[in-house]
Scaffold this active site. Structure first.
Site, PDB file in Angstrom:
ATOM      1  N   CYS A  43       0.836  -1.198   0.000  1.00 41.94           N
ATOM      2  CA  CYS A  43       0.000   0.000   0.000  1.00 41.94           C
ATOM      3  C   CYS A  43       0.873   1.250   0.000  1.00 41.94           C
ATOM      4  CB  CYS A  43      -0.909  -0.017   1.225  1.00 41.94           C
ATOM      5  SG  CYS A  43      -2.070   1.369   1.292  1.00 41.94           S
ATOM      6  N   ASP A  45       0.409   3.772   1.722  1.00 39.42           N
ATOM      7  CA  ASP A  45       0.351   4.384   3.056  1.00 39.42           C
ATOM      8  C   ASP A  45       1.754   4.677   3.579  1.00 39.42           C
ATOM      9  OD1 ASP A  45       0.086   4.645   6.018  1.00 39.42           O
ATOM     10  OD2 ASP A  45      -1.990   4.118   5.640  1.00 39.42           O
ATOM     11  N   ARG A  47       2.836   4.980   6.415  1.00 37.83           N
ATOM     12  CA  ARG A  47       3.180   4.305   7.671  1.00 37.83           C
ATOM     13  C   ARG A  47       3.651   2.872   7.467  1.00 37.83           C
ATOM     14  NH1 ARG A  47      -2.605   5.199  10.207  1.00 37.83           N
ATOM     15  NH2 ARG A  47      -3.039   4.537   8.050  1.00 37.83           N
ATOM     16  N   HIS A  99      -2.445  -3.966   5.087  1.00 35.38           N
ATOM     17  CA  HIS A  99      -2.259  -3.575   6.490  1.00 35.38           C
ATOM     18  C   HIS A  99      -3.582  -3.184   7.118  1.00 35.38           C
ATOM     19  CE1 HIS A  99      -2.614   0.879   5.931  1.00 35.38           C
ATOM     20  NE2 HIS A  99      -2.272   0.560   4.698  1.00 35.38           N
ATOM     21  N   CYS A 102      -6.088   0.351   6.833  1.00 35.18           N
ATOM     22  CA  CYS A 102      -5.871   0.854   5.470  1.00 35.18           C
ATOM     23  C   CYS A 102      -6.970   1.842   5.079  1.00 35.18           C
ATOM     24  CB  CYS A 102      -5.846  -0.312   4.488  1.00 35.18           C
ATOM     25  SG  CYS A 102      -5.649   0.174   2.760  1.00 35.18           S
TER      26      CYS A 102
END
Length: 211
Positions: A43, A45, A47, A99, A102
């Site tokens: 992803c 993302d 993080r 994750h 998400c």
């Protein structure tokens, strides 16, 4: 804003100096060849940086990231990365990693129009409908959210197994495909699925004749 921008450049200089202190030839050696063992499809993302959460070093992981770690058959970017990694870099493992928490998965579960991303999220909405009985049997939205994250990983591994390049590599036993979910709250990766058990669940109509 300028200060936060410069923080990245300063961080880069510090990191480069640290590497050279450990090994004066570090960057010279790294620049000569790319031979990663892994392809990471994850992803976007911020993080979930794959090298950080796995403790990997530069050169170990070839990376493709998009919203909600999707494998879509019309995504030429993803398919180009996949083919290059398997056929030319000869990666030994593909890791499809989602994750919990998400944003893409969560946004697909509501009816808000966000813009261009709506077309992308529709693929996840289709997965929700496909698994609606299981998902809506769960008592809370949080549980449905977490379960959809897991189901999405399984579905994307299946999509990988629908591509010819992956099917050939699996047949030749030169590649393994893994589905993982990363838990941000505890920082741990959970193994969900392996392609060896997934390829048999792919409908025969998606399986290509081997050359």
């Amino acid at each position: 804003m300028i200060k936060s921008y410069n923080k990245l450049l300063e961080g880069n200089r510090k990191w480069a100096a640290e590497q050279l202190e450990k090994d004066a030839n570090y960057f010279e050696k790294l620049s000569k060849v790319q031979k990663p063992e892994y392809l990471w499809i994850g992803c976007s993302d911020s993080r979930v940086p794959c090298e950080v959460i796995t403790g990997a070093t530069p050169g170990e992981i070839f990376v493709h990231r998009n919203i909600a770690n999707m494998v879509i058959h019309t995504d030429l970017n993803l398919l180009s990365v996949l083919e290059y990694a398997v056929k030319f870099l000869n990666v030994k493992h593909i890791i499809l990693c989602g994750h919990y928490g998400c944003g893409g998965i969560k946004s697909s579960m509501d009816n808000i129009a966000y813009g261009y991303v709506d077309n992308w999220l529709r693929n996840i909405k289709e997965i929700y409908v496909k698994n609606i009985d299981e998902l809506e049997a769960l008592p809370t939205k949080e549980e449905r959210f977490n379960r959809l994250v897991e189901i999405n990983v399984v579905e994307q591994v299946k999509n990988l197994c629908k591509t010819k390049v992956v099917q050939i590599a699996l047949e030749q036993k030169t590649l393994k495909v893994h589905g993982w979910v990363y838990g941000m709250k505890e920082g741990l990766i959970h193994e969900m699925i392996h392609a060896e058990s997934t390829i048999d669940t792919v409908h025969p109509i998606f399986k290509y004749e081997m050359e």
